[in-house]
Design an enzyme around this catalytic site. Structure first.
Site, short mmCIF file in Angstrom:
data_model
loop_
_atom_site.label_atom_id
_atom_site.label_comp_id
_atom_site.label_asym_id
_atom_site.label_seq_id
_atom_site.Cartn_x
_atom_site.Cartn_y
_atom_site.Cartn_z
N ASP A 283 15.83 61.06 76.31
CA ASP A 283 16.98 61.84 76.74
C ASP A 283 16.51 63.15 77.37
O ASP A 283 15.45 63.18 77.98
CB ASP A 283 17.92 62.09 75.54
CG ASP A 283 19.39 62.06 75.94
OD1 ASP A 283 19.80 62.94 76.71
OD2 ASP A 283 20.12 61.16 75.49
N SER B 8 27.01 57.00 76.34
CA SER B 8 25.86 57.75 75.81
C SER B 8 26.05 58.10 74.35
O SER B 8 25.08 58.20 73.59
CB SER B 8 25.68 59.06 76.59
OG SER B 8 24.93 58.87 77.75
N HIS C 240 22.58 67.12 76.19
CA HIS C 240 22.82 65.70 75.98
C HIS C 240 21.88 65.10 74.94
O HIS C 240 22.29 64.36 74.04
CB HIS C 240 22.68 64.98 77.32
CG HIS C 240 23.18 63.58 77.35
ND1 HIS C 240 22.41 62.53 76.90
CD2 HIS C 240 24.34 63.04 77.79
CE1 HIS C 240 23.09 61.39 77.07
NE2 HIS C 240 24.26 61.68 77.61
#
EC number: 3.4.21.-
Length: 764
Positions: A131, A538, A205
């Site tokens: 990520d 996600s 994220h």
């Protein structure tokens, strides 16, 4: 600008290749067969030591998931390689995109009993998260009361900007960053004014997905008062290894992702969580897809790989990450929402959502205007510099969703003097809503509500409106609902393999956040928050990654395929109203093209009764069945393979937990297809299972034998499923398919269900 190209080379001899270096350079990845990388490169490639070394053209060297390296070469050199007998495949390095608490309980996890208790909350299982990195100071990554790092761990904690060994602990056991592909592809390299050249997360994220999978208990967690409570990941005691492959302004490059796969397998992770997929709408064959190649290398070594299904729903065939050795996860809602209603001057109150935490409107009504009335699409979308302050000052502005970030539209409204925003879905988004931490009073509404508000604003002589922010509500019904954005089937590459595999919570998920940016991620957002609420597949993917960690801890001898099977065959097909799962975009009943096998239920997955296991040889047979030759397959598998020469195998016979029967579009009349499945008993010895068949409308499904008897000595039993269709009578409907199921019962608590999909489609 140097773009990236990947070339996978198989050296059949000891070639000497020379290249001119006069053109714009691109990046290739070279696939090498046999031997170790250090010994092969100097002896077999003169240009490796001369031209490449002198110009620092080597980016990554791969040892583990496959043998090879990535290097910057020119287009002519690429063409030279394409025609060389040693080259298996050449393809340009693609840029990927990210598929951007209460959810563990919603999955059936309970304190002090069940899978959490049986697995010790995933203790000592290591999850590798691919990520944007990690913000290690968050409470979610505390190592308080965790035992020592597992001795099998071979990873490292790399140093870089604002990150060093002290940032790792017994929770974050390793952290790496992969930037060489980005540095070669981006003019001027990575922007260090907004990024950290280290594993530290500048985007948020990666911190969010890591804590969703394995965050520790964090009390008094919320995002500006929303979703307050105890935040925790699915596997709170699992260890995290952060692999930063995505960068704030430039996305994720295949060459760097492959390097992360190589490192993660070598480091000793048990699970890989990769919420990344193709952002260009292109579906590449497995041998040209580095995520498929890298994940095969991981799965072949016993590592479970979980991936996101993509956010291009509700369009059909929008699911990504299609390889059968990857568990592909779609997104659903949970029973928590953040309602914010648009109140119109005519008395109507229209349902919406928002995470706005500023000064509320307190019922005050303001003029409401829709800029799209002028016919300018850019104005209706509230794009930068499209709103006339004379028309919007002091008003609530209706903005259409799309083309720019949702929260950025509110800033455009604010800049033009507007006091609030109603963000309206278009037809493509339907009624699917996600909450955003808006910087001005704003809410999002569905397509139908948006049309009603626009009609009111256009027809009323004095249109006024307000927004009522109602905070956090739990116990929402129905839930789960399939998120409108979640990638949908059918599988555009191998329709015999149903994708997505299953769905998990992916809407309005609370998890840890970086301190580098505000909750919107916009440069103009000065706010800081320990937790943030995000939506996307996600967010669904790390729920399954954490679930795999729990199952791996409870059943350390299970293969990745067995773990996936346990999840898929025990899913829920009804919501908390005890009705069939609903598609958020239409409000109608969903199908396996939307949810795969169903919604993850970890209360049952720990003890599935039967599993469908798959070996490396099975995957090779599958690749042979879809027409790949041995050399092509070797791009994926690293090792030489042989395909059957007497009879071509059927892709439908891969021992998958779901069943899809594909008939050619030219088929007329009565036609049948038989597939074989082999069930492994992981429950009590001596179990006896009986089949129950739900045939799709217009289709006959039979199972032989209809009864599976297991003993202490016989743990595996095979059966045949025959699907018979009369194409003159079957109606495939809007989805182009009909759906049923085969379910095995043991008379006790075990219910092992496989969806059956029947469709007509032409495959290669």
């Amino acid at each position: 600008m140097a773009s990236s190209i990947i070339a996978l080379l198989l050296f059949l001899s000891s070639p000497f290749i020379s290249f001119a270096a006069s053109q714009t350079a691109k990046t290739f990845i070279f696939r090498i067969d046999g031997g170790s990388m250090p010994s092969i490169f100097p002896t077999h490639y003169h240009w490796y030591n001369t031209e490449f070394a002198e110009e620092s053209r080597i980016l990554h060297v791969y040892h583990t998931v496959f043998h090879g390296f990535s290097a910057v070469v020119t287009p002519d050199e690429a063409d030279n390689l394409r025609n060389h007998p040693a080259v298996l495949a050449v393809f340009e390095d693609r840029r990927r995109e990210l598929h951007t608490t209460r959810s563990p309980q919603f999955l059936g996890l309970q304190n002090q009993k069940g899978l959490w208790s049986e697995s010790d909350y995933g203790s000592d299982v290591i999850i590798g998260v691919f990520d944007t990195g990690i913000w290690p100071e968050r409470r979610s990554f505390s190592d308080l009361n965790l035992g020592p790092i597992p001795k099998r761990w071979r990873g490292v904690c790399e140093s870089g900007a604002r990150f060093g060994p002290r940032n790792c602990n017994r929770k974050i056991v390793g952290a790496r960053f992969f930037a060489k592909g980005q540095q070669a592809a981006v003019i001027g390299g990575i922007n260090k004014t907004v990024e950290f050249l280290s594993p530290r997360d500048a985007d948020g994220h990666g911190t969010h997905t890591s804590s969703t999978a394995a965050g520790r208990h964090a009390f008094k967690a919320s995002m500006s008062g929303y979703a307050s409570g105890v935040a925790k990941g699915v596997a709170p005691k699992a260890r995290i290894a952060a692999y930063k492959v995505c960068w704030k302004e430039s996305g994720c490059l295949d060459s760097d992702i492959l390097a992360a796969f190589d490192a993660a397998v070598r480091d000793g992770v048990d699970v890989i969580s990769i919420s990344i997929g193709g952002g260009d709408g292109i579906t590449s064959p497995y041998y040209l897809d580095p995520i498929a190649i890298g994940s095969y290398g991981a799965a072949s070594k016993g590592i479970f790989v979980s991936s996101s299904a993509g956010n291009e729903g509700p369009n059909g065939m929008s699911v990504t990450n299609l390889a059968p050795w990857v568990t592909t996860v779609g997104a659903s809602t949970i029973d928590r929402n953040f309602p914010a209603d648009a109140i119109l001057g005519d008395g109507h109150r229209l349902r919406g959502v928002s995470l706005y935490a500023g000064v509320p409107l307190n019922g005050r009504m303001f003029p409401v205007v829709y800029p799209g009335k002028s016919g300018m699409s850019s104005a209706s979308l509230c794009m930068e510099n499209t709103l006339d302050p004379k028309h919007v000052r002091g008003k609530i502005v209706i903005c259409d969703r799309g083309s720019s970030p949702r929260v950025a539209k509110g800033l455009v409204v604010k800049k033009a003097g507007g006091v609030g925003m109603i963000l309206a879905n278009g037809a493509s988004n339907g009624e699917g809503l996600v909450g955003d931490a808006h910087l001005i009073p704003a809410c999002a509404v569905g397509s139908n509500e948006g049309d009603r508000i626009k009609a009111y604003a256009s027809s009323h002589p004095n249109p006024i409106a307000s927004i009522d922010f109602r905070g956090t509500i739990v116990g929402i019904k129905p839930a789960p609902v399939i998120a409108s954005f979640s990638g949908r089937g059918p599988n555009g590459l191998s329709p015999e393999i149903l994708k997505p595999d299953l769905i998990a919570p992916g809407v309005n998920i609370l998890a840890a956040w970086t301190d580098a940016v505000g909750p919107t991620g916009l440069p103009s957002d000065p706010r800081k928050t320990e937790f943030n609420i995000l939506s996307g597949t996600s967010m669904a993917c790390p729920h399954v990654s954490g679930a795999a960690a729990l199952l791996k801890s409870a059943h350390p001898d299970w293969s990745p395929a067995a773990i996936r099977s346990a999840m898929m065959t025990t899913t829920n097909l009804v919501d908390n109203s005890n009705r069939s799962l609903i598609d958020e975009s239409t409000g109608k009943s969903a199908t396996p093209y939307d949810y795969g096998s169903g919604h993850l239920n970890l209360g049952r997955a720990m003890d599935p009764g039967l599993v469908y296991d798959i070996t490396n040889d099975d995957y090779i047979t599958f690749l042979c069945s879809i027409g790949y030759g041995p050399k092509t397959i070797q791009v994926i598998t690293r090792t030489p393979v042989r395909c059957p020469t007497t009879r071509k195998p059927s892709p439908g016979n891969l021992n998958y937990p779901s069943i899809t029967a594909v008939f050619p579009t030219s088929t007329r009349g009565l036609v049948s297809k038989t597939v074989i499945r082999t069930a492994t008993n992981v429950g009590q010895a001596g179990a006896v299972y009986r089949a129950r068949i739900e045939s799709p409308r217009g289709v006959t499904v039979t199972v032989k034998p209809p009864r599976l008897v297991f003993t202490s000595a016989v743990k595996r039993r095979s059966y045949a499923v025959t699907v018979t269709v009369d194409t003159r009578n079957v109606v495939l409907g809007e989805t182009g398919a009909v759906f049923g199921s085969v379910t095995w019962f043991d008379g006790g608590k075990h219910v092992v269900r496989s969806p059956v999909v029947v469709t007509q489609m032409d495959t290669l």
